[in-house]
Enzyme design. Structure first.
Site, PDB file in Angstrom:
ATOM      1  N   ASP A  22       0.867  -1.162   0.000  1.00 38.81           N
ATOM      2  CA  ASP A  22       0.000   0.000   0.000  1.00 38.81           C
ATOM      3  C   ASP A  22       0.919   1.232   0.000  1.00 38.81           C
ATOM      4  O   ASP A  22       2.109   1.121   0.325  1.00 38.81           O
ATOM      5  CB  ASP A  22      -0.877  -0.032   1.265  1.00 38.81           C
ATOM      6  CG  ASP A  22      -1.718   1.211   1.416  1.00 38.81           C
ATOM      7  OD1 ASP A  22      -2.340   1.627   0.419  1.00 38.81           O
ATOM      8  OD2 ASP A  22      -1.742   1.782   2.530  1.00 38.81           O
ATOM      9  N   LEU A  23       0.411   2.372  -0.379  1.00 38.85           N
ATOM     10  CA  LEU A  23       1.259   3.575  -0.480  1.00 38.85           C
ATOM     11  C   LEU A  23       1.063   4.495   0.737  1.00 38.85           C
ATOM     12  O   LEU A  23       1.951   4.619   1.591  1.00 38.85           O
ATOM     13  CB  LEU A  23       0.914   4.321  -1.777  1.00 38.85           C
ATOM     14  CG  LEU A  23       1.605   5.661  -2.017  1.00 38.85           C
ATOM     15  CD1 LEU A  23       3.114   5.485  -2.164  1.00 38.85           C
ATOM     16  CD2 LEU A  23       1.043   6.331  -3.283  1.00 38.85           C
ATOM     17  N   ASP A  24      -0.127   5.124   0.807  1.00 37.13           N
ATOM     18  CA  ASP A  24      -0.391   6.099   1.870  1.00 37.13           C
ATOM     19  C   ASP A  24      -0.366   5.426   3.241  1.00 37.13           C
ATOM     20  O   ASP A  24      -1.124   4.494   3.492  1.00 37.13           O
ATOM     21  CB  ASP A  24      -1.781   6.743   1.657  1.00 37.13           C
ATOM     22  CG  ASP A  24      -1.849   7.525   0.349  1.00 37.13           C
ATOM     23  OD1 ASP A  24      -0.979   8.369   0.122  1.00 37.13           O
ATOM     24  OD2 ASP A  24      -2.785   7.272  -0.442  1.00 37.13           O
ATOM     25  N   THR A  30       1.129  10.524   3.990  1.00 35.54           N
ATOM     26  CA  THR A  30       0.254  11.501   3.326  1.00 35.54           C
ATOM     27  C   THR A  30      -1.032  11.754   4.111  1.00 35.54           C
ATOM     28  O   THR A  30      -1.822  12.615   3.723  1.00 35.54           O
ATOM     29  CB  THR A  30      -0.123  10.996   1.917  1.00 35.54           C
ATOM     30  OG1 THR A  30      -0.411   9.617   2.032  1.00 35.54           O
ATOM     31  CG2 THR A  30       0.983  11.227   0.918  1.00 35.54           C
ATOM     32  N   LYS A  58      -9.016   5.916   6.009  1.00 35.33           N
ATOM     33  CA  LYS A  58      -7.787   5.301   5.492  1.00 35.33           C
ATOM     34  C   LYS A  58      -8.099   4.097   4.611  1.00 35.33           C
ATOM     35  O   LYS A  58      -8.884   3.225   5.005  1.00 35.33           O
ATOM     36  CB  LYS A  58      -6.881   4.875   6.646  1.00 35.33           C
ATOM     37  CG  LYS A  58      -6.154   6.049   7.259  1.00 35.33           C
ATOM     38  CD  LYS A  58      -5.093   5.590   8.231  1.00 35.33           C
ATOM     39  CE  LYS A  58      -4.367   6.785   8.807  1.00 35.33           C
ATOM     40  NZ  LYS A  58      -3.500   6.396   9.927  1.00 35.33           N
ATOM     41  N   SER A 127      -2.537   0.435  -4.290  1.00 33.11           N
ATOM     42  CA  SER A 127      -3.070   1.603  -3.588  1.00 33.11           C
ATOM     43  C   SER A 127      -4.422   2.020  -4.139  1.00 33.11           C
ATOM     44  O   SER A 127      -4.680   1.875  -5.329  1.00 33.11           O
ATOM     45  CB  SER A 127      -2.082   2.766  -3.762  1.00 33.11           C
ATOM     46  OG  SER A 127      -2.668   3.985  -3.356  1.00 33.11           O
ATOM     47  N   ALA A 128      -5.260   2.587  -3.262  1.00 35.80           N
ATOM     48  CA  ALA A 128      -6.558   3.115  -3.704  1.00 35.80           C
ATOM     49  C   ALA A 128      -6.418   4.484  -4.344  1.00 35.80           C
ATOM     50  O   ALA A 128      -7.351   4.997  -4.962  1.00 35.80           O
ATOM     51  CB  ALA A 128      -7.489   3.223  -2.501  1.00 35.80           C
ATOM     52  N   LYS A 158     -10.855  -1.376  -1.543  1.00 35.05           N
ATOM     53  CA  LYS A 158     -10.596  -2.198  -0.361  1.00 35.05           C
ATOM     54  C   LYS A 158     -11.782  -2.002   0.589  1.00 35.05           C
ATOM     55  O   LYS A 158     -12.285  -0.881   0.679  1.00 35.05           O
ATOM     56  CB  LYS A 158      -9.312  -1.735   0.331  1.00 35.05           C
ATOM     57  CG  LYS A 158      -8.063  -1.840  -0.557  1.00 35.05           C
ATOM     58  CD  LYS A 158      -6.880  -1.112   0.074  1.00 35.05           C
ATOM     59  CE  LYS A 158      -5.713  -1.048  -0.906  1.00 35.05           C
ATOM     60  NZ  LYS A 158      -4.562  -0.273  -0.398  1.00 35.05           N
ATOM     61  N   GLU A 182       0.185  -3.131   4.765  1.00 36.81           N
ATOM     62  CA  GLU A 182      -0.996  -2.260   4.860  1.00 36.81           C
ATOM     63  C   GLU A 182      -1.103  -1.558   6.204  1.00 36.81           C
ATOM     64  O   GLU A 182      -0.823  -2.159   7.232  1.00 36.81           O
ATOM     65  CB  GLU A 182      -2.258  -3.117   4.709  1.00 36.81           C
ATOM     66  CG  GLU A 182      -2.911  -3.038   3.368  1.00 36.81           C
ATOM     67  CD  GLU A 182      -3.516  -1.683   3.036  1.00 36.81           C
ATOM     68  OE1 GLU A 182      -3.632  -0.827   3.917  1.00 36.81           O
ATOM     69  OE2 GLU A 182      -3.874  -1.486   1.867  1.00 36.81           O
ATOM     70  N   ASP A 183      -1.563  -0.311   6.187  1.00 35.99           N
ATOM     71  CA  ASP A 183      -1.803   0.400   7.453  1.00 35.99           C
ATOM     72  C   ASP A 183      -3.300   0.506   7.768  1.00 35.99           C
ATOM     73  O   ASP A 183      -3.657   0.970   8.846  1.00 35.99           O
ATOM     74  CB  ASP A 183      -1.220   1.813   7.403  1.00 35.99           C
ATOM     75  CG  ASP A 183      -1.976   2.718   6.442  1.00 35.99           C
ATOM     76  OD1 ASP A 183      -2.257   2.267   5.310  1.00 35.99           O
ATOM     77  OD2 ASP A 183      -2.297   3.857   6.817  1.00 35.99           O
TER      78      ASP A 183
END
Ligand code: BG6
Ligand code: MG
Length: 231
Positions: A22-24, A30, A58, A127-128, A158, A182-183
């Site tokens: 995942d990115l953010d 971010t 999130k 990522s979303a 997600k 993932e966060d």
């Protein structure tokens, strides 16, 4: 019991071959920019917006985030109005992330990405966000990924596993050969529903469904990853 164990083994004891990130909130921080932009939008509608509410957004797509904010405020809007509001929020958000620098990459991220590549794992972004290209460009992380799957490529948010299943398929690996980082609760659920291992980045009490939880990628070694496949 023996039967259960056999099933479990054949389904899940595959050697891990790919890391899906995942990115953010996993590679870059971010969340603060999303928070500022959503707060500005909510305030413009005379609504409060707290950090606790931001937590619940999130991993959720832009339009679903807006729907939640409107629902919390008991506000109804037409689809056209919603599009305009989402665009407004995104313009504020993009103005902020356009100024990001590599210093905003989360601790341990670059070293971990280098280590997994050196160990031979394939890598994909999952990522979303529809802004992933800009974030990867600003933070100089793009070259670490064999494939990029983001909000521009998926139709189901997600906790639907689509984003990660697409990543696995583009990398040419099976879902049970993948580990997801993932966060977000919704992201861990997506990984598990896709039949993948999940490493949570954050708090174990929040990310209860993950196979392993660490505070940041700097607390994780490649060796620990291989042990995950034996769970
Ligand atoms: C996710 C974030 O990565 O991307 C969410 O966790 C965000 O908070 C979603 O809403 C969509 O991002 P964007 O950049 O397309 O608005
Ligand atoms: Mg995230």
């Amino acid at each position: 019991m023996i039967e259960d164990r056999t099933t479990h083994t054949s389904l899940h004891h595959a050697r891990l071959k790919a890391c899906l990130f995942d990115l953010d909130g996993v590679l870059v921080d971010t969340a603060v920019y999303h928070y500022k932009a959503w707060k500005k939008l909510a305030n413009s509608l005379d609504l409060d917006f707290t950090e606790e509410q931001n937590e619940q957004l999130k991993g959720i797509s832009r339009i679903e985030s807006l729907n939640k904010i409107l629902a919390w405020g008991g506000i109804e809007k037409t689809d056209k109005e919603k599009q305009a509001l989402a665009t407004e929020k995104n313009e504020w958000y993009v103005a902020m992330i356009s100024k990001m620098t590599p210093s905003e990459v989360l601790p341990g991220t670059v070293a971990f990405l280098k280590a997994v590549k050196e160990a031979g794992y394939k890598t994909a972004l999952g990522s979303a966000s529809k802004n992933s290209a800009l974030i990867l460009e600003r933070t100089l992380l793009g070259h670490f990924f064999d494939e990029i799957v983001d909000g521009n490529l998926v139709s189901k948010s997600k906790p639907d596993p689509e984003v990660f299943l697409k990543g696995a398929s583009l990398l040419g690996v099976q879902p049970n050969e993948c580990v997801v980082f993932e966060d977000a609760v919704a992201g861990i659920e997506a990984a598990k529903r896709g039949g993948m291992k999940a490493v949570g980045i954050g708090s174990p009490t929040v990310l209860m469904a993950a196979d392993l939880v660490v505070k940041n990628l700097d607390q994780l070694t490649v060796r620990q990853l291989q042990q995950l496949s034996e769970l």
